[in-house]
Scaffold this motif. Structure first.
Motif, PDB file in Angstrom:
ATOM      1  N   PRO A   5     -29.101   7.276  15.723  1.00 32.67           N
ATOM      2  CA  PRO A   5     -28.167   6.155  16.037  1.00 32.67           C
ATOM      3  C   PRO A   5     -27.166   5.818  15.061  1.00 32.67           C
ATOM      4  N   PRO A   6     -27.423   5.628  13.783  1.00 32.39           N
ATOM      5  CA  PRO A   6     -26.396   5.432  12.717  1.00 32.39           C
ATOM      6  C   PRO A   6     -25.471   6.513  12.420  1.00 32.39           C
ATOM      7  N   ILE A   7     -26.266   7.822  12.517  1.00 31.97           N
ATOM      8  CA  ILE A   7     -25.583   9.058  11.933  1.00 31.97           C
ATOM      9  C   ILE A   7     -24.475   9.559  13.003  1.00 31.97           C
ATOM     10  N   LEU A   8     -24.721   9.362  14.226  1.00 29.31           N
ATOM     11  CA  LEU A   8     -24.120   9.774  15.340  1.00 29.31           C
ATOM     12  C   LEU A   8     -22.882   8.880  15.618  1.00 29.31           C
ATOM     13  N   SER A   9     -23.197   7.614  14.937  1.00 31.45           N
ATOM     14  CA  SER A   9     -22.101   6.618  14.972  1.00 31.45           C
ATOM     15  C   SER A   9     -20.928   7.203  13.870  1.00 31.45           C
ATOM     16  N   ARG A  10     -21.587   7.458  12.816  1.00 28.36           N
ATOM     17  CA  ARG A  10     -20.696   7.804  11.716  1.00 28.36           C
ATOM     18  C   ARG A  10     -20.062   9.166  11.946  1.00 28.36           C
ATOM     19  N   TYR A  11     -20.582  10.060  12.643  1.00 24.52           N
ATOM     20  CA  TYR A  11     -19.996  11.453  12.869  1.00 24.52           C
ATOM     21  C   TYR A  11     -19.558  11.640  14.273  1.00 24.52           C
ATOM     22  N   PRO A  12     -18.539  11.270  14.656  1.00 22.90           N
ATOM     23  CA  PRO A  12     -18.160  11.396  16.211  1.00 22.90           C
ATOM     24  C   PRO A  12     -17.973  12.765  16.703  1.00 22.90           C
ATOM     25  N   ASN A  13     -17.704  13.923  15.861  1.00 22.45           N
ATOM     26  CA  ASN A  13     -17.304  15.278  16.172  1.00 22.45           C
ATOM     27  C   ASN A  13     -18.297  16.227  16.038  1.00 22.45           C
ATOM     28  N   ILE A  14     -19.655  15.818  16.177  1.00 22.60           N
ATOM     29  CA  ILE A  14     -20.546  16.880  16.168  1.00 22.60           C
ATOM     30  C   ILE A  14     -20.688  17.925  17.170  1.00 22.60           C
ATOM     31  N   ASN A  15     -20.522  19.177  16.847  1.00 26.62           N
ATOM     32  CA  ASN A  15     -20.549  20.267  17.493  1.00 26.62           C
ATOM     33  C   ASN A  15     -22.133  20.691  17.620  1.00 26.62           C
ATOM     34  N   HIS A  16     -22.874  21.087  16.537  1.00 27.22           N
ATOM     35  CA  HIS A  16     -24.215  21.386  16.302  1.00 27.22           C
ATOM     36  C   HIS A  16     -24.974  20.630  15.873  1.00 27.22           C
ATOM     37  N   LEU A  17     -26.282  20.135  16.852  1.00 24.56           N
ATOM     38  CA  LEU A  17     -27.255  19.163  16.330  1.00 24.56           C
ATOM     39  C   LEU A  17     -28.472  20.132  16.053  1.00 24.56           C
ATOM     40  N   ASP A  18     -28.930  19.817  14.766  1.00 22.89           N
ATOM     41  CA  ASP A  18     -30.387  20.647  14.815  1.00 22.89           C
ATOM     42  C   ASP A  18     -31.617  19.465  14.507  1.00 22.89           C
ATOM     43  N   LEU A  19     -32.377  19.796  15.466  1.00 23.86           N
ATOM     44  CA  LEU A  19     -33.474  18.506  15.413  1.00 23.86           C
ATOM     45  C   LEU A  19     -34.830  19.239  14.957  1.00 23.86           C
ATOM     46  N   THR A  20     -34.959  20.296  14.249  1.00 19.71           N
ATOM     47  CA  THR A  20     -36.054  21.030  13.926  1.00 19.71           C
ATOM     48  C   THR A  20     -36.958  20.225  12.979  1.00 19.71           C
ATOM     49  N   LEU A  21     -36.532  19.411  12.263  1.00 18.30           N
ATOM     50  CA  LEU A  21     -37.088  18.706  11.291  1.00 18.30           C
ATOM     51  C   LEU A  21     -37.777  17.222  11.954  1.00 18.30           C
ATOM     52  N   CYS A  22     -37.323  17.046  13.209  1.00 20.56           N
ATOM     53  CA  CYS A  22     -37.786  15.877  13.734  1.00 20.56           C
ATOM     54  C   CYS A  22     -38.869  16.412  14.729  1.00 20.56           C
ATOM     55  N   SER A  23     -39.936  16.116  14.181  1.00 23.11           N
ATOM     56  CA  SER A  23     -41.253  16.851  15.034  1.00 23.11           C
ATOM     57  C   SER A  23     -41.649  15.955  16.314  1.00 23.11           C
ATOM     58  N   ARG A  24     -40.843  14.785  16.550  1.00 25.31           N
ATOM     59  CA  ARG A  24     -41.028  14.000  17.861  1.00 25.31           C
ATOM     60  C   ARG A  24     -39.513  13.660  18.127  1.00 25.31           C
ATOM     61  N   VAL A  25     -38.914  13.800  19.424  1.00 28.31           N
ATOM     62  CA  VAL A  25     -37.672  13.576  20.053  1.00 28.31           C
ATOM     63  C   VAL A  25     -37.969  13.056  21.151  1.00 28.31           C
ATOM     64  N   SER A  26     -37.750  11.511  21.466  1.00 26.78           N
ATOM     65  CA  SER A  26     -38.114  10.953  22.859  1.00 26.78           C
ATOM     66  C   SER A  26     -36.821  10.824  23.572  1.00 26.78           C
ATOM     67  N   ASP A  27     -37.274  10.617  24.795  1.00 30.35           N
ATOM     68  CA  ASP A  27     -36.047  10.347  25.958  1.00 30.35           C
ATOM     69  C   ASP A  27     -34.970   9.340  25.411  1.00 30.35           C
ATOM     70  N   ALA A  28     -35.566   8.440  24.823  1.00 35.46           N
ATOM     71  CA  ALA A  28     -34.375   7.365  24.289  1.00 35.46           C
ATOM     72  C   ALA A  28     -33.334   8.135  23.310  1.00 35.46           C
ATOM     73  N   SER A  29     -33.846   8.816  22.700  1.00 33.95           N
ATOM     74  CA  SER A  29     -33.102   9.521  21.584  1.00 33.95           C
ATOM     75  C   SER A  29     -32.216  10.808  22.136  1.00 33.95           C
ATOM     76  N   LEU A  30     -32.739  11.280  23.183  1.00 29.23           N
ATOM     77  CA  LEU A  30     -31.763  12.359  24.023  1.00 29.23           C
ATOM     78  C   LEU A  30     -30.724  11.485  24.569  1.00 29.23           C
ATOM     79  N   SER A  31     -30.971  10.064  25.291  1.00 28.46           N
ATOM     80  CA  SER A  31     -29.944   9.393  25.714  1.00 28.46           C
ATOM     81  C   SER A  31     -28.957   9.051  24.834  1.00 28.46           C
ATOM     82  N   ILE A  32     -29.282   8.602  23.525  1.00 30.22           N
ATOM     83  CA  ILE A  32     -28.543   8.458  22.549  1.00 30.22           C
ATOM     84  C   ILE A  32     -27.622   9.524  22.145  1.00 30.22           C
TER      85      ILE A  32
END
Length: 662
Positions: A64-91
């Motif tokens: 939530p805070p980093i996506l709020s700070r960076y509004p122009n993200i083209n590439h998102l790498d979640l490989t370091l996040c071992s767990r990604v919930s539906d709530a995170s996908l919604s964000i």
């Protein structure tokens, strides 16, 4: 006279945003430089936020805070996040709906099909999704993927539960696909692959490694008019009966048939028929390379790269490759049985434009081959010749005299000495040099390398016992851009070496296993001077204790992997590492000062851990609920019951390596 207000912007306010963005592009190789830039002032902070296009968060709660700070993200790498919930996908889908082009989930899980479906529907401009190693995914997830109508790249390696039905949904929904990887998707058969080939006409890259497919689907694959790269590694169901193929694939540029042992020269001839634009052919660990097989390549006049690693090669086969492959630039013969001076010389003397040559473990070649290679292939940029044990010390002089364009050189387990290194130092473009288990080299040779090879980025001195602090000092002073060094089991390396290396501010990997003279003093210097350090191996550095962990915890905030086995670190030192927010991989075997309660506290505090290697005895001493909690958080445990081994003298160790039976 009124005092003029001092300009604090340093003139940056006169630059256009486009120019500042170009400056930021040049800084992006070092995250610390970017961070420093953004902290200069509010204007720089805002500019950097607007400029950033890629993100790789450590944990999903940071989103939530980093996506709020960076509004122009083209590439998102979640490989370091071992767990990604539906709530995170919604964000993510709400914050990046109009900008997101690429998202990587490799090894992540927890999200549901409905959560992923929301992402696919909201982020309409997605062109790449990486779900590799998401082993829990089922066909229902592919239904969600199929909603990404603009998808061009899809990576599904090791998604073993996906079947033909799921792949069929993707084929129908994602008609714009150009790249797809189905490696180790063991439930996908000819039917699923055939659907991809029929429905997705724009496919350029297709990886079918280790799929249980047969010849049946090949006809549809080879009809793909834009296919450039086809990987069939380990497809044991494909065999020589390929005469039914009416034509090959004219657009094909790269074909990988590694470990396809049921394909001989007959099958190969059918597969490459018509593929006269082929530039790379990989036949590693396959059928013997005979005259008949090599003769299949006679029409491939554009073939530049041939990889035959692990194959049995006859003299006639190698000679025929030399005769037909007129455009050869890369030849890999690693661990090939049958490679002799006569066969290798027949190739290199006819191909003076070879840039990359791998003759690792070709144990029959001698100085004769090296003389022919260096005399003919002056344009070599990469030479790998580990364990070419019949090559004498004198031959290495020729490499330095004649191959000045070398950028990569692997001389592991060879007879090279200081004189050879003196001549090798003439290769001033070297960026990677491997000298592991080279027992004849000393500081004298390294001093020559340090003086002349200023572009060196990687240096491997594993078990090269003649190296001391003096040689490392020369490397540190002469190669300031060094990023990786391995001095494992170089018994004379002490804190002086680490103090020297601390001046190499770009150092990312330090392997000093078995260097028993190193103390917390040297480790402190590394922590303070090498802020980019990501991997540290101090196994069997018995003098390293908690005093060495504290500076790491404070200064090494980029550290992701550490091996503390057989050191003197206790609960206190281990717990201090919890302040390193990106620490993911830790190995802690045979730590005498470690208690179950201290270990439990440290594991709980290190929130980003994804892999922990522990002594098996701790498995029953740690609370069961704690282990379950950590596994649910994404941490994988590897339990080891390995006894403490006696360390050999380097020369005895090498003899044991060469003759394991004795």
């Amino acid at each position: 006279m009124k005092k003029q207000k001092q300009d604090s912007s340093g003139g940056f306010d006169l630059l256009s945003e486009e120019i500042i963005f170009i400056i930021l592009d040049l800084l992006y190789h070092n995250p610390l430089d970017i961070k420093s830039f953004s902290l200069v002032c509010k204007s720089f902070y805002a500019t950097e936020s607007k400029h950033r296009r890629t993100l790789k968060p450590l944990r999903q709660e940071h989103l939530p805070p980093i996506l709020s700070r960076y509004p122009n993200i083209n590439h998102l790498d979640l490989t370091l996040c071992s767990r990604v919930s539906d709530a995170s996908l919604s964000i993510i889908s709400n914050a990046c709906a109009s900008t997101l082009r690429s998202i990587h989930f490799s090894r992540t899980c927890l999200f549901s099909t409905s959560g992923f479906l929301g992402l696919a529907l909201n982020c309409k401009y997605l062109v790449e999704i990486d779900l590799s190693n998401c082993t829990e995914l089922k066909d229902s997830a592919m239904v969600a993927v199929a909603e990404a109508k603009n998808l061009e790249k899809l990576w599904l390696a090791r998604c073993k539960s996906i079947t033909d039905m799921g792949v069929g949904c993707v084929a129908v929904g994602c008609r714009k696909l150009k790249f797809i990887c189905l490696k180790w998707c063991l439930a996908v058969s000819d039917l699923g692959v055939g659907l991809i080939a029929v429905k997705c006409n724009h496919i350029r890259y297709l990886d079918l490694s280790y799929l249980p497919i047969t010849n049946k689907c090949l006809s549809s694959i080879l009809k793909l008019q834009h296919l450039e790269e086809l990987v069939l590694e380990g497809c044991y169901g494909i065999h020589d009966s390929l005469s039914v193929l009416k034509h090959g694939c004219k657009s094909l540029k790269s074909l990988d048939l590694s470990t396809c042992q049921n394909i001989s020269h007959n099958g190969l001839s059918s597969l490459i028929s018509g593929a006269e634009g082929l530039q790379q052919l990989i036949l590693a660990h396959g059928s013997p390379v005979t005259y008949s097989l090599a003769d299949c390549l006679k029409k491939l006049t554009l073939l530049q790269s041939v990889k035959l690693d692990g194959c049995l090669i006859t003299y006639d086969g190698l000679k025929t490759i030399g005769n037909w492959c007129v455009s050869l630039r890369e030849l890999s013969l690693s661990k090939c049985l049958g490679v002799t001076d006569e066969g290798l010389s027949s190739v290199v003397t006819k191909h003076k434009d070879i840039r990359k040559l791998d003759i690792t473990c070709c144990r029959k070649i001698t100085d004769i081959s090296i003389a022919h290679i260096t005399n003919s292939c002056n344009s070599l940029t990469s030479l790998r010749m580990e364990s070419c044990t019949l090559v004498s010390r004198e031959a290495f002089v020729l490499i330095g005299q004649r191959c000045h364009l070398l950028e990569e050189l692997d001389l592991t387990d060879n007879e090279i000495d200081d004189k050879g290194l003196k001549y090798i130092s003439r290769c001033s473009k070297l960026s990677s040099l491997k000298l592991g288990i080279c027992l004849n080299i000393t500081d004298e040779g390294l001093i020559h390398i340090g003086r002349s090879c200023s572009k060196l980025l990687e240096l491997d001195l594993y078990r090269s016992a003649g190296i001391t602090d003096l040689g490392i000092l020369a490397i540190a002073q002469g190669c300031p851009g060094l990023e990786m060094i391995n001095v494992a089991y170089c018994k004379d390396i002490s804190d002086c070496s680490l103090l020297s290396l601390s001046k190499c501010s770009r150092l990312k990997t330090l392997e000093s296993r078995g260097c028993s003279l190193i103390t917390p003093l040297g480790l402190t210097a590394i922590a303070v001077g090498c802020k980019e350090l990501t991997k540290l191996d101090i196994k069997k550095c018995h003098n390293i204790d908690d005093a060495g962990m504290l500076p790491l915890a404070h200064f090494s905030q980029n550290l992701r992997q550490i091996n503390l086995s057989h050191s003197s670190v206790t609960d206190v030192g281990l717990l201090s590492l919890a302040s390193i927010s990106c620490l993911q991989n830790i190995t802690i075997l045979h730590l005498k000062g470690l208690t179950p309660s201290g270990l439990a506290a440290a594991l709980l505090a290190c929130g980003a851990l994804t892999k922990v290697k522990l002594q098996a005895s701790f498995r029953w001493l740690l609370p069961h609920l704690l282990v379950e909690h950590l596994e649910a958080r994404g941490c994988m445990f590897q339990w080891r019951n390995k006894a403490i081994q006696v360390e050999y003298d380097p020369k005895c160790w090498k003899l044991q390596l060469e003759d394991p039976i004795s």
